[in-house]
Design a protein around this motif. Structure first.
Motif, PDB file in Angstrom:
ATOM      1  N   VAL A 155       0.853  -1.197   0.000  1.00  0.00           N
ATOM      2  CA  VAL A 155       0.000   0.000   0.000  1.00  0.00           C
ATOM      3  C   VAL A 155       0.886   1.244   0.000  1.00  0.00           C
ATOM      4  N   LEU A 156       0.820   2.002  -1.086  1.00  0.00           N
ATOM      5  CA  LEU A 156       1.594   3.233  -1.214  1.00  0.00           C
ATOM      6  C   LEU A 156       0.872   4.402  -0.559  1.00  0.00           C
ATOM      7  N   THR A 157       1.644   5.283   0.058  1.00  0.00           N
ATOM      8  CA  THR A 157       1.046   6.506   0.598  1.00  0.00           C
ATOM      9  C   THR A 157       2.070   7.634   0.609  1.00  0.00           C
ATOM     10  N   GLN A 158       1.561   8.817   0.311  1.00  0.00           N
ATOM     11  CA  GLN A 158       2.366  10.025   0.453  1.00  0.00           C
ATOM     12  C   GLN A 158       1.833  10.898   1.577  1.00  0.00           C
ATOM     13  N   ALA A 159       0.739  10.437   2.196  1.00  0.00           N
ATOM     14  CA  ALA A 159       0.033  11.295   3.142  1.00  0.00           C
ATOM     15  C   ALA A 159      -0.024  10.765   4.565  1.00  0.00           C
ATOM     16  N   SER A 160      -0.208   9.452   4.741  1.00  0.00           N
ATOM     17  CA  SER A 160      -0.513   8.955   6.077  1.00  0.00           C
ATOM     18  C   SER A 160      -0.129   7.494   6.252  1.00  0.00           C
ATOM     19  N   VAL A 161       0.774   7.240   7.175  1.00  0.00           N
ATOM     20  CA  VAL A 161       1.115   5.862   7.525  1.00  0.00           C
ATOM     21  C   VAL A 161      -0.102   5.158   8.110  1.00  0.00           C
ATOM     22  N   THR A 162      -0.875   5.882   8.894  1.00  0.00           N
ATOM     23  CA  THR A 162      -2.067   5.288   9.523  1.00  0.00           C
ATOM     24  C   THR A 162      -3.054   4.800   8.470  1.00  0.00           C
ATOM     25  N   GLN A 163      -3.301   5.613   7.456  1.00  0.00           N
ATOM     26  CA  GLN A 163      -4.216   5.191   6.398  1.00  0.00           C
ATOM     27  C   GLN A 163      -3.667   3.981   5.644  1.00  0.00           C
ATOM     28  N   TRP A 165      -1.717   1.717   6.764  1.00  0.00           N
ATOM     29  CA  TRP A 165      -1.860   0.576   7.674  1.00  0.00           C
ATOM     30  C   TRP A 165      -3.302   0.064   7.659  1.00  0.00           C
ATOM     31  N   GLN A 166      -4.261   0.981   7.697  1.00  0.00           N
ATOM     32  CA  GLN A 166      -5.669   0.581   7.673  1.00  0.00           C
ATOM     33  C   GLN A 166      -6.018  -0.155   6.385  1.00  0.00           C
ATOM     34  N   TRP A 167      -5.558   0.368   5.266  1.00  0.00           N
ATOM     35  CA  TRP A 167      -5.799  -0.311   3.990  1.00  0.00           C
ATOM     36  C   TRP A 167      -5.074  -1.654   3.952  1.00  0.00           C
ATOM     37  N   ALA A 168      -3.872  -1.699   4.523  1.00  0.00           N
ATOM     38  CA  ALA A 168      -3.118  -2.960   4.540  1.00  0.00           C
ATOM     39  C   ALA A 168      -3.882  -4.040   5.294  1.00  0.00           C
ATOM     40  N   VAL A 169      -4.491  -3.657   6.405  1.00  0.00           N
ATOM     41  CA  VAL A 169      -5.306  -4.619   7.165  1.00  0.00           C
ATOM     42  C   VAL A 169      -6.516  -5.035   6.346  1.00  0.00           C
ATOM     43  N   GLU A 170      -7.178  -4.055   5.739  1.00  0.00           N
ATOM     44  CA  GLU A 170      -8.398  -4.328   4.969  1.00  0.00           C
ATOM     45  C   GLU A 170      -8.127  -5.247   3.787  1.00  0.00           C
ATOM     46  N   PHE A 171      -6.999  -5.039   3.103  1.00  0.00           N
ATOM     47  CA  PHE A 171      -6.711  -5.795   1.882  1.00  0.00           C
ATOM     48  C   PHE A 171      -5.703  -6.918   2.101  1.00  0.00           C
ATOM     49  N   LYS A 172      -5.389  -7.180   3.384  1.00  0.00           N
ATOM     50  CA  LYS A 172      -4.445  -8.258   3.739  1.00  0.00           C
ATOM     51  C   LYS A 172      -3.113  -8.079   2.998  1.00  0.00           C
ATOM     52  N   ALA A 173      -2.635  -6.850   3.001  1.00  0.00           N
ATOM     53  CA  ALA A 173      -1.389  -6.521   2.317  1.00  0.00           C
ATOM     54  C   ALA A 173      -0.189  -7.054   3.095  1.00  0.00           C
ATOM     55  N   ALA A 175       2.801  -5.348   2.832  1.00  0.00           N
ATOM     56  CA  ALA A 175       3.709  -4.228   3.100  1.00  0.00           C
ATOM     57  C   ALA A 175       2.997  -2.896   2.980  1.00  0.00           C
ATOM     58  N   ILE A 176       3.585  -1.891   3.627  1.00  0.00           N
ATOM     59  CA  ILE A 176       3.213  -0.508   3.378  1.00  0.00           C
ATOM     60  C   ILE A 176       4.419   0.187   2.741  1.00  0.00           C
ATOM     61  N   HIS A 177       4.124   1.142   1.851  1.00  0.00           N
ATOM     62  CA  HIS A 177       5.166   1.863   1.118  1.00  0.00           C
ATOM     63  C   HIS A 177       4.972   3.358   1.352  1.00  0.00           C
ATOM     64  N   PRO A 178       5.354   3.851   2.529  1.00  0.00           N
ATOM     65  CA  PRO A 178       5.180   5.283   2.806  1.00  0.00           C
ATOM     66  C   PRO A 178       6.337   6.115   2.241  1.00  0.00           C
ATOM     67  N   HIS A 179       6.028   7.382   1.925  1.00  0.00           N
ATOM     68  CA  HIS A 179       7.100   8.314   1.619  1.00  0.00           C
ATOM     69  C   HIS A 179       7.993   8.431   2.850  1.00  0.00           C
ATOM     70  N   PHE A 180       9.290   8.551   2.627  1.00  0.00           N
ATOM     71  CA  PHE A 180      10.231   8.470   3.753  1.00  0.00           C
ATOM     72  C   PHE A 180      10.035   9.576   4.790  1.00  0.00           C
ATOM     73  N   THR A 181       9.475  10.712   4.379  1.00  0.00           N
ATOM     74  CA  THR A 181       9.277  11.802   5.327  1.00  0.00           C
ATOM     75  C   THR A 181       8.205  11.490   6.367  1.00  0.00           C
ATOM     76  N   LEU A 182       7.423  10.453   6.133  1.00  0.00           N
ATOM     77  CA  LEU A 182       6.376  10.061   7.083  1.00  0.00           C
ATOM     78  C   LEU A 182       6.885   9.111   8.160  1.00  0.00           C
ATOM     79  N   LEU A 183       8.101   8.629   8.013  1.00  0.00           N
ATOM     80  CA  LEU A 183       8.560   7.553   8.881  1.00  0.00           C
ATOM     81  C   LEU A 183       9.232   8.069  10.157  1.00  0.00           C
TER      82      LEU A 183
END
Length: 228
Positions: A155-163, A165-173, A175-183
């Protein structure tokens, strides 16, 4: 799969034109053990490797990728010498040398990407964990999760690690792929403790790379894979 993935962004985007066969080959030469690429479905049904929804920025042509046939796309040039590759052509070039992050960029890409990966697993000796199918787009992630639960999802995100993560749970992902500035070190560890891999993008400056590596991420996507 390697413990830490050094993933070349669109190949070796810092050195050669992005998403070209030469760029992917260069990425491996520079020590990448993974590549990231973007796919769209063109008008004749093939999966083509290009980032934008139009060809205007990277080629000598103009138009929307999904409205152009493969022959029309192949007639274009990138920097006067490269062409837009199909996903099959990329795999013909890189073989089984690396992990491949296929970003489902265009609409309606989940089904053909699923079929592509199934074919490579069934006919060419690949394993499902040689791939990850990632996207920012909820629709593509949802379709992939519904039609093929064997393919790892990111799950890619440029906005929210939380979102993410939520999508990852929903779609049984996987991994999450956040922009590094969110980490932060904390959110990386929490995601990993929940069973998620953390692959982050696009980090090019050495000081940023070292800081994010210290957080213990599972992989970094960079235009300069030799820096990883």
């Amino acid at each position: 799969m390697a413990a830490f993935l050094k993933i070349g962004h669109r190949g070796a985007k810092g050195h050669l034109p992005e998403n070209t066969l030469a760029s992917f080959a260069k990425s491996l030469e520079l020590g990448a053990n993974g590549i990231e690429l973007d796919v769209h479905v063109c008008a004749t049904g093939e999966l083509v490797v290009i980032h934008d929804f139009t060809v205007d920025r990277v080629t000598n042509g103009s138009g929307e990728v999904h409205k152009m046939s493969l022959d029309q796309l192949k007639a274009l040039t990138i920097d006067g010498e490269h062409s837009i590759p199909t996903l099959d052509e990329v795999f013909d070039r890189v073989g089984k040398q690396c992990f491949v992050n296929i970003e489902m960029k265009g609409r309606h890409t989940a089904k053909p990407v699923s079929e592509f990966i199934d074919r490579y697993v069934a006919d060419k000796g690949y394993a499902y964990n040689d791939f990850i199918a990632s996207s920012f787009q909820r629709e593509e992630l949802q379709v992939m999760s519904e039609i093929n639960n064997k393919i790892p999802i990111g799950v890619l995100t440029q906005a929210s690690v939380t979102q993410a993560w939520q999508w990852a749970v929903e779609f049984k992902a996987k991994a999450i792929h956040p922009h590094f500035t969110l980490l932060t070190e904390s959110n990386v560890h929490k995601a990993q403790q929940a069973g998620l891999k953390v692959y982050t993008w696009t980090i090019n400056e050495p000081e940023d790379i070292e800081r994010i590596k210290a957080y213990g991420v599972d992989g970094i996507i960079s235009d300069y894979p030799e820096r990883l």
